[in-house]
Enzyme design. Structure first.
Site, PDB file in Angstrom:
ATOM      1  N   ASN A 103      80.514  -5.021  12.918  1.00 53.14           N
ATOM      2  CA  ASN A 103      81.634  -4.650  13.798  1.00 53.14           C
ATOM      3  C   ASN A 103      83.002  -4.974  13.196  1.00 53.14           C
ATOM      4  O   ASN A 103      84.000  -4.356  13.551  1.00 53.14           O
ATOM      5  CB  ASN A 103      81.436  -5.379  15.140  1.00 53.14           C
ATOM      6  CG  ASN A 103      82.655  -5.321  16.020  1.00 53.14           C
ATOM      7  OD1 ASN A 103      82.961  -4.284  16.612  1.00 53.14           O
ATOM      8  ND2 ASN A 103      83.388  -6.428  16.104  1.00 53.14           N
ATOM      9  N   TYR A 130      91.447   4.256   6.817  1.00 47.45           N
ATOM     10  CA  TYR A 130      90.579   3.763   7.898  1.00 47.45           C
ATOM     11  C   TYR A 130      89.566   4.851   8.281  1.00 47.45           C
ATOM     12  O   TYR A 130      88.359   4.594   8.355  1.00 47.45           O
ATOM     13  CB  TYR A 130      91.437   3.370   9.097  1.00 47.45           C
ATOM     14  CG  TYR A 130      90.652   2.972  10.323  1.00 47.45           C
ATOM     15  CD1 TYR A 130      90.214   1.660  10.510  1.00 47.45           C
ATOM     16  CD2 TYR A 130      90.338   3.906  11.312  1.00 47.45           C
ATOM     17  CE1 TYR A 130      89.491   1.287  11.650  1.00 47.45           C
ATOM     18  CE2 TYR A 130      89.620   3.550  12.448  1.00 47.45           C
ATOM     19  CZ  TYR A 130      89.197   2.242  12.607  1.00 47.45           C
ATOM     20  OH  TYR A 130      88.485   1.890  13.736  1.00 47.45           O
ATOM     21  N   SER A 140      86.956   5.301   5.662  1.00 46.82           N
ATOM     22  CA  SER A 140      85.989   4.190   5.614  1.00 46.82           C
ATOM     23  C   SER A 140      84.950   4.360   6.716  1.00 46.82           C
ATOM     24  O   SER A 140      83.760   4.100   6.514  1.00 46.82           O
ATOM     25  CB  SER A 140      86.705   2.831   5.756  1.00 46.82           C
ATOM     26  OG  SER A 140      87.173   2.620   7.076  1.00 46.82           O
ATOM     27  N   SER A 151      83.906   5.230  14.166  1.00 41.36           N
ATOM     28  CA  SER A 151      85.102   5.537  14.954  1.00 41.36           C
ATOM     29  C   SER A 151      85.198   7.048  15.123  1.00 41.36           C
ATOM     30  O   SER A 151      84.766   7.808  14.247  1.00 41.36           O
ATOM     31  CB  SER A 151      86.340   5.029  14.208  1.00 41.36           C
ATOM     32  OG  SER A 151      87.507   5.681  14.672  1.00 41.36           O
TER      33      SER A 151
HETATM   34  N1  LIG Z   1      89.897  -0.612  19.241  1.00 41.78           N
HETATM   35  C1  LIG Z   1      89.654   0.681  19.092  1.00 41.78           C
HETATM   36  O1  LIG Z   1      90.298   1.532  19.691  1.00 41.78           O
HETATM   37  C2  LIG Z   1      88.558   1.151  18.170  1.00 41.78           C
HETATM   38  C3  LIG Z   1      88.257   2.508  18.085  1.00 41.78           C
HETATM   39  C4  LIG Z   1      87.264   2.942  17.242  1.00 41.78           C
HETATM   40  C5  LIG Z   1      86.545   2.022  16.502  1.00 41.78           C
HETATM   41  N2  LIG Z   1      86.836   0.704  16.590  1.00 41.78           N
HETATM   42  C6  LIG Z   1      86.061  -0.226  15.773  1.00 41.78           C
HETATM   43  O2  LIG Z   1      85.466  -1.210  16.602  1.00 41.78           O
HETATM   44  C7  LIG Z   1      85.362  -2.431  15.868  1.00 41.78           C
HETATM   45  C8  LIG Z   1      86.021  -3.574  16.622  1.00 41.78           C
HETATM   46  O3  LIG Z   1      87.365  -3.216  16.866  1.00 41.78           O
HETATM   47  P1  LIG Z   1      88.353  -4.122  17.728  1.00 41.78           P
HETATM   48  O4  LIG Z   1      89.319  -3.228  18.358  1.00 41.78           O
HETATM   49  O5  LIG Z   1      87.572  -5.070  18.567  1.00 41.78           O
HETATM   50  O6  LIG Z   1      89.112  -4.889  16.555  1.00 41.78           O
HETATM   51  P2  LIG Z   1      89.740  -6.343  16.484  1.00 41.78           P
HETATM   52  O7  LIG Z   1      90.830  -6.291  15.493  1.00 41.78           O
HETATM   53  O8  LIG Z   1      90.026  -6.870  17.867  1.00 41.78           O
HETATM   54  O9  LIG Z   1      88.518  -7.175  15.894  1.00 41.78           O
HETATM   55  C9  LIG Z   1      88.122  -7.093  14.569  1.00 41.78           C
HETATM   56  C10 LIG Z   1      87.647  -8.451  14.137  1.00 41.78           C
HETATM   57  O10 LIG Z   1      87.226  -8.364  12.768  1.00 41.78           O
HETATM   58  C11 LIG Z   1      87.676  -9.523  12.106  1.00 41.78           C
HETATM   59  N3  LIG Z   1      87.837  -9.269  10.673  1.00 41.78           N
HETATM   60  C12 LIG Z   1      88.809  -8.546  10.058  1.00 41.78           C
HETATM   61  N4  LIG Z   1      88.637  -8.583   8.735  1.00 41.78           N
HETATM   62  C13 LIG Z   1      87.540  -9.343   8.492  1.00 41.78           C
HETATM   63  C14 LIG Z   1      86.868  -9.753   7.324  1.00 41.78           C
HETATM   64  N5  LIG Z   1      87.306  -9.395   6.107  1.00 41.78           N
HETATM   65  N6  LIG Z   1      85.775 -10.540   7.433  1.00 41.78           N
HETATM   66  C15 LIG Z   1      85.341 -10.927   8.663  1.00 41.78           C
HETATM   67  N7  LIG Z   1      85.930 -10.573   9.809  1.00 41.78           N
HETATM   68  C16 LIG Z   1      87.029  -9.784   9.728  1.00 41.78           C
HETATM   69  C17 LIG Z   1      89.025  -9.858  12.746  1.00 41.78           C
HETATM   70  O11 LIG Z   1      89.370 -11.212  12.522  1.00 41.78           O
HETATM   71  C18 LIG Z   1      88.758  -9.522  14.195  1.00 41.78           C
HETATM   72  O12 LIG Z   1      88.305 -10.653  14.928  1.00 41.78           O
HETATM   73  C19 LIG Z   1      85.986  -2.167  14.504  1.00 41.78           C
HETATM   74  O13 LIG Z   1      84.975  -1.797  13.592  1.00 41.78           O
HETATM   75  C20 LIG Z   1      86.897  -0.996  14.777  1.00 41.78           C
HETATM   76  O14 LIG Z   1      87.169  -0.251  13.625  1.00 41.78           O
HETATM   77  C21 LIG Z   1      87.828   0.231  17.414  1.00 41.78           C
END
Ligand SMILES: NC(=O)c1ccc[n+]([C@@H]2O[C@H](COP(=O)([O-])OP(=O)(O)OC[C@H]3O[C@@H](n4cnc5c(N)ncnc54)[C@H](O)[C@@H]3O)[C@@H](O)[C@H]2O)c1
Length: 248
Positions: free
Chosen positions: A89, A155, A158, A141
Site C-alpha cells: 500500500n 505516479y 508507476s 490507482s
Molecule cells: N488517496 C487517494 O486518493 C488515492 C487514490 C488512488 C490510489 N491511492 C493509493 O492508495 C495508497 C495509500 O494512499 P494514501 O492516500 O493512504 O497515502 P498516504 O500518503 O496517506 O500514505 C502512504 C504511506 O506510505 C508511507 N511511505 C511513503 N514512502 C514510503 C517508503 N519509501 N517506505 C515505506 N513507507 C512509505 C508514508 O509514510 C505514508 O504513511 C497508495 O498506494 C496510493 O497511491 C490513493
C-alpha cells in the site's frame, strides 16, 4: 471476512488508507505487521489497535530498499511463523507536470511505488509458494487506467506498472493456490487529495458519478474482501473502487 489466526503485512500502514486497512484487519482477528517509513504514524496505529484488543508489530523501513524489504518478510516469519497476507500500500505521489519532472524524481516514484511491490511480492511469494496459499494485494490507482488528471505522469505510470506486475504474478502464483490482486481507488479523502486544494477537489468530485470522493474505509473494505476467503476464486483482478469514475 474472518481473518482470525492470519498474519498480514501492510506497508504504508501509517497513512490514511493503510491505517483504515490495518484497523479493519485487526478487527477481523489478523495479527498485523505495520510497516512504514515514518515511525510515529505506525506507532499511533499500533496503539489504537492495541486499545481495541488487536495484535500488531511495527517495522520502520524504506520499502524500495531491497535489503529492508527482504528483512521485513523474514522478520515477520521469524516473529509469527507465517505470512498469509501482503498488502502493498505504501506510495508517494506528486503533481508535477511532465516538463518539470526531474529524472531523479521519476526514479524515486518508480522505486517507492513499483520496485517495492516487486521486492515484497517476490519475498512473500517465496514463502507462500511452499505453503500452497496466500494473498497478495497491491494498491494501484484509477490514474493507471486513465492517466493522471491531477497526479503526475510518473505516479500514474508507476501504478500502471503495479497493474501489469499483479497480472504477471497472478499467473505465476496461481498453480500454488496464491491469490494476487490489485485495488484501483479513485480519488479518496486523504491528506494526499487534501493537498490538491478545494477547487481541484470540487471540480474532480463533479466528474465522479457518485459526486464525491471515496473514504479510506471504503477502500479498506475492498482490500479486506480480497484478503478474505470470500474471494478465493478471484485472482489477477484489478478491482475499481472509484464511485463510477472509471468503468472497464
Ligand atoms: N488517496 C487517494 O486518493 C488515492 C487514490 C488512488 C490510489 N491511492 C493509493 O492508495 C495508497 C495509500 O494512499 P494514501 O492516500 O493512504 O497515502 P498516504 O500518503 O496517506 O500514505 C502512504 C504511506 O506510505 C508511507 N511511505 C511513503 N514512502 C514510503 C517508503 N519509501 N517506505 C515505506 N513507507 C512509505 C508514508 O509514510 C505514508 O504513511 C497508495 O498506494 C496510493 O497511491 C490513493
Amino acid at each position: 471476512m474472518d481473518l482470525s489466526g492470519k498474519v498480514a503485512i501492510i506497508t504504508g500502514a501509517g497513512g490514511a488508507i493503510g491505517r483504515a486497512t490495518a484497523r479493519l484487519f485487526a478487527q477481523e482477528g489478523a495479527t498485523v505487521v505495520l510497516a512504514d517509513l515514518r515511525k510515529e504514524g505506525i506507532e499511533e496505529v499500533a496503539r489504537e489497535i492495541a486499545d481495541d484488543g488487536g495484535k500488531t508489530s511495527t517495522v520502520t523501513l524504506d520499502v524500495s530498499d531491497e535489503q529492508a524489504a527482504v528483512h521485513l518478510v523474514h522478520s515477520t516469519l521469524t516473529a509469527f511463523g507465517t505470512l498469509d497476507i501482503l498488502v502493498n500500500n505504501a506510495a508517494i505521489s506528486k503533481e508535477t507536470p511532465i516538463l518539470e519532472i526531474e529524472a531523479a524524481d521519476w526514479d524515486r516514484i518508480l522505486a517507492v511505488n513499483l520496485r517495492s511491490v516487486f521486492l515484497l511480492s517476490r519475498e512473500a511469494f517465496r514463502h507462500m509458494k511452499t505453503r500452497g496459499r496466500g494473498k497478495i494485494i497491491s494498491m494501484a490507482s484509477a490514474s493507471a487506467k486513465i492517466g493522471g488528471l491531477v497526479v503526475g505522469a510518473h505516479y500514474a505510470a508507476s501504478k500502471a506498472g503495479v497493474i501489469c506486475f499483479t497480472k504477471s504474478l497472478a499467473l505465476q502464483a496461481a498453480p500454488f493456490g496464491i491469490n494476487v490482486n490489485a485495488v484501483c481507488p479513485g480519488p479518496t479523502r486523504t491528506p494526499m487529495t487534501d493537498a490538491w486544494g478545494d477547487k481541484a477537489n470540487k471540480d474532480f468530485a463533479a466528474k465522479i458519478p457518485f459526486k464525491r470522493y471515496g473514504e479510506p474505509q471504503e477502500i479498506a473494505e475492498a482490500v479486506l474482501w480480497l484478503a478474505s476467503e470470500r474471494s478465493k476464486y478471484v485472482t489477477g483482478e484489478i478491482l475499481d473502487v472509484n464511485g463510477g469514475l472509471v468503468m472497464d
